[in-house]
Design a protein around this motif. Sequence first.
Motif, short mmCIF file in Angstrom:
data_model
loop_
_atom_site.label_atom_id
_atom_site.label_comp_id
_atom_site.label_asym_id
_atom_site.label_seq_id
_atom_site.Cartn_x
_atom_site.Cartn_y
_atom_site.Cartn_z
N ILE A 236 1.36 -1.57 0.08
CA ILE A 236 -0.18 0.16 -0.54
C ILE A 236 0.80 0.74 0.04
O ILE A 236 0.98 2.45 -0.79
N LEU A 237 1.21 1.25 1.14
CA LEU A 237 3.40 2.53 1.08
C LEU A 237 3.72 2.93 -0.83
O LEU A 237 3.66 3.86 -0.38
N LYS A 238 3.60 1.72 -0.54
CA LYS A 238 4.27 1.68 -2.13
C LYS A 238 4.25 2.85 -3.53
O LYS A 238 3.81 3.53 -3.92
N ALA A 239 2.27 2.39 -3.53
CA ALA A 239 1.11 2.94 -3.97
C ALA A 239 1.79 4.76 -4.05
O ALA A 239 1.03 5.41 -4.97
N ALA A 240 1.17 4.33 -2.41
CA ALA A 240 1.36 6.67 -2.12
C ALA A 240 2.96 6.17 -2.79
O ALA A 240 2.65 7.57 -3.23
N GLN A 241 3.69 5.73 -2.26
CA GLN A 241 5.01 6.62 -2.35
C GLN A 241 5.14 6.62 -3.84
O GLN A 241 5.37 7.95 -4.76
N ASN A 242 4.79 5.85 -4.87
CA ASN A 242 4.42 6.03 -6.40
C ASN A 242 4.19 7.57 -7.04
O ASN A 242 4.50 8.45 -8.07
N VAL A 243 2.43 7.79 -6.56
CA VAL A 243 2.11 9.30 -6.38
C VAL A 243 2.59 9.96 -6.08
O VAL A 243 2.99 10.98 -6.89
N PHE A 244 3.72 9.97 -5.03
CA PHE A 244 4.55 11.25 -4.23
C PHE A 244 5.86 11.51 -5.52
O PHE A 244 5.78 12.27 -5.68
N TYR A 245 6.36 10.21 -5.81
CA TYR A 245 7.12 10.63 -7.35
C TYR A 245 7.25 10.48 -8.08
O TYR A 245 7.62 11.75 -8.83
N GLY A 246 5.83 10.72 -8.55
CA GLY A 246 5.13 11.15 -9.96
C GLY A 246 4.94 12.49 -9.49
O GLY A 246 5.40 13.55 -10.41
N LEU A 247 4.17 13.06 -8.58
CA LEU A 247 3.91 14.72 -8.22
C LEU A 247 5.28 14.98 -8.18
O LEU A 247 5.80 16.29 -8.68
N SER A 248 6.15 14.65 -8.15
CA SER A 248 7.43 15.04 -7.75
C SER A 248 8.58 15.18 -8.88
O SER A 248 8.97 16.06 -9.83
N LEU A 249 8.47 14.26 -10.13
CA LEU A 249 8.68 14.28 -11.39
C LEU A 249 7.91 15.54 -12.25
O LEU A 249 7.96 15.92 -12.79
N GLY A 250 6.36 15.38 -12.29
CA GLY A 250 5.35 16.55 -12.50
C GLY A 250 6.24 17.53 -12.41
O GLY A 250 6.04 18.75 -12.90
N SER A 251 6.40 17.64 -11.28
CA SER A 251 7.06 19.72 -10.77
C SER A 251 8.22 19.81 -10.97
O SER A 251 8.35 20.43 -11.21
N VAL A 252 8.87 18.65 -11.38
CA VAL A 252 9.99 19.31 -12.13
C VAL A 252 9.84 19.88 -13.79
O VAL A 252 10.75 20.37 -14.28
N LEU A 253 8.88 19.04 -14.34
CA LEU A 253 8.80 18.47 -16.17
C LEU A 253 7.71 19.94 -15.75
O LEU A 253 8.22 20.87 -16.43
#
Lengths: 535, 428
Positions: A236-253
């Motif tokens: 479950i944590l992994k899924a949440a983590q992926n979303v955060f990583y995604g937001l982080s990558l998105g913010s860089v983009l």
Amino acid sequence: MRRLHALALALCAALLTLALTAPVHAAALQEALARFAADSYGETETAIGEVAQSGDPRSAEIIQALAEGRLLYGPGRRTYIKDKSAALFDAATGESAAGEPPAGLKPVRVNNRIRRAIESAMGGLTLLSPDPAKRLEAAQAVFKSRNAAALPTLQTAIEREPDRRIKRVMSEAQAAIIFLASDRPELDRLAAASVIAERADGDAQALLRNLPPGAPERLREAAQRGIDQIESRLAILKAAQNVFYGLSLGSVLLLAAIGLAITFGVMGIINMAHGEMVMLGAYTTFAVQEVIRTSAPGLFDMSLLIALPLAFLVAGGVGVAIERTVIRFLYGRPLETLLATWGVSLILQQAVRTIFGPNNREVGNPSFMSGSFELFGIALTWSRLWIVVFSLGVFFVLLFVLKFTAFGLRMRAVVQNRRMAASMGIRTNWIDAATFGLGSGIAGIAGVALSQIDNVSPNLGQSYIIDSFMVVVFGGVGNLWGALVGALTLGVANKVLEPFAGAVLAKILMLVFIILFIQKRPRGLFALKGRAVEA
Amino acid sequence: MMFTRRTMLGTLVAGTTMLGALGASAQETIKVGILHSLSGTMAISETTLKDVMLMLIDEQNKKGGLLGKKLEAVVVDPASNWPLFAEKARELISTNKVSAVFGCWTSVSRKSVLPVFKELNSILFYPVQYEGEESERNVFYTGAAPNQQAIPAVDYLMKEEKVQRWVLAGTDYVYPRTTNKILEAYLKAKGVPESDIMINYTPFGHSDWQTIVSDIKKFGSAGKKTAVVSTINGDANVPFYKELGNQGVKATDIPVVAFSVGEEELAGVDTKPLLGHLAAWNYFQSIDTPANKEFIAKWKAFTKNDKRVTNDPMEAHVIGFNMWVKAVEKAGTTDPDKVIATLPGTEAPNLTGGISKMLPNHHITKPVFIGEIKGDGQFDVVWKTDGLVPGDAWSKELEGSRDLVADWVTLKCGNYNTKTKKCGGQGS
């Protein structure tokens, strides 16, 4: 538990005898210290164990010095400690060695094996330290090393510990040792297994998996239950983590693309030199940090704040210069603009390579941007979190400028109907230059943030240019909200795909997706409506 | 030609060399080609190698040149563009008539110049560690083959760090893919089960390592000692190591051993969080030998920069250049056929206290060192091989490649198949 008490008692007795035979253990310390001078990792490792066991009050200081490369050895197998002000002390006695010749002194060498031994020894030695941070670190070190010798001290430490959080880590460390000790009663070990399972992270899982073969069946089952429990929680944590990583990558983009959303999105200029504006911002940060390092080291944590306006001015200034000298002659000729700005980007790259050299430059992370913290068991890094906050900040400031300032109003007027705006008395030339400068300046600001997570090299910009265009085209040309939603969508989708498809395939899939999407909606997510589109 | 500060320096040096030669005698010079990118992505690594070559040529001229003639450097810029490498190589050989070329970094650039060197029969010295599986008559490989870098590094981790679980992480191109194939075969032969090997590839210049680092952490929590073997290419390393540091992956828990990270690459990183991570090379700047000290001092004086570092491919060029000089002196001519015939067996001292030798398979013998990253961006050597390791052109770990032998002295073949007793590789 009775056994434990007995052990503690025995240890107290042992300590007492040790105290009574102080001169003897001083000799043991001498002997252990001499081993450091052998310049062999094996000897050093033995010596660490011996120093830690010697019970000498100076042992923590000696091992700390070793960890920091301040433990020196010299002729006659003598060892010295250099303190922070570079003054020398005899390691065995703690007396100043200022008068003696320190010629030929060499630091005792340390490798990973020695570092592990140091951590383990320090864990045992600093469990009772008055500093809570040190106690926490020590408890964690013991959890990792599972050094059974630390058990009695751990017992005392747990009883004395006022801080609940540290106490829990200490209990976990204790449980780790008991769990693996085959001479313990099964019940103790079962209880230990459940304490570890409650910790519920990767380390706990690793520990439970480490149960040696030949352990009792019931313990084995309990460990397996713990592993499964942690596994489902981690999923479950992994899924949440992926979303955060995604937001982080998105913010860089988003950061990389937001300047382009103005120059390409609003003005319609295909600006291939956009990435180089990002690079200029990053190099400005480097230059600011260099100046701060040499003249005012105390300001280092502020270096990024100082670099922000400068980066905006440098990149914005270069942008205005490019617009005035090249682009303004090419309005309405997109192909020529593309080629010309591509040429400009190569010139800028080679210019930076000539001035700063082709190598990467080191841009330091201020303390508030280093390291990570845990949120519900997800490890988040500070630098990434700050970049998310920062890119949203830049986005909303820019939105405000466009919607609510006189400059924003004029800019939108020029974009929507140039001739009408001109006849209303707006100097369209001036607005063009200022708009291009604004887009470039924002790219420069992005460079300040990106210097924290990427290489600062002349090639920095190239790696972002494709992604930036992707975001703007996907989000919808001419719309800032499109850039925001586009960047975050791409980021999250990329990061959710990555664990299954791998980084290379994830990137390809994203490109394919955008191509298909553009077929369906040629104007991107948020299509601009109105006269400008038809024109 | 783009005029960077360094090429300007290069032209100046070349110019003075020429003037010197004219002054000494009216004889023509011996030309040496330097084929390294001075612009584009690879300029970061290759510019240094060009400078080293200029320094070596300058030095040789001060010693009186070669065969009574002065050496003249011909510098070209292939601009990190692989087809341009072939064009520039052709220009060096046919227009400038160079006697030998020192150059290339990436495997793809080497592959693109190979046909040119074969066709025009010239000599290339290739100074970078590479994936092996190649031996050409016209190429001399002075960098490490996989058995001189990757295999010893894995051995070290197995023996000293007791590693049982392996992450093979690399950039997605030919060198990491081939190296990882060799390593995977080697690990399996050593009894490591498939489930204990994780292979991960990333695109060039990958900068978002969050997912991969957290995957590595998870892979490492299986209760067995885990290590990462990294063939990640230059530029992507800085964000990778930054992410490792930020997520708190310490070398004492999960050590990373890298094959493409040297002193130059670390110059752009704050190395304090990386303390103890490893690299495997045949040379480190920190190695304390008189030859190395002298070389570093000369390098700093030549570049007029006290902060410049030295690295492994630089040493490879030093060895390669000295071998070429010796071979030309022995052959008494720069004629490529005679020099190619003379080079195998030629010995030259390396900078770490040994004598390297050119082997019949056109690879050289080298010592292997494992270094741990220190706080100052240098490496502390924690392990080294007992003697010098001869380079294998064909890996002994891979099916098919195992049967091939390269020998340009007796067999006159780069891929002799010992099973079919034929020259011509795995086929037929």
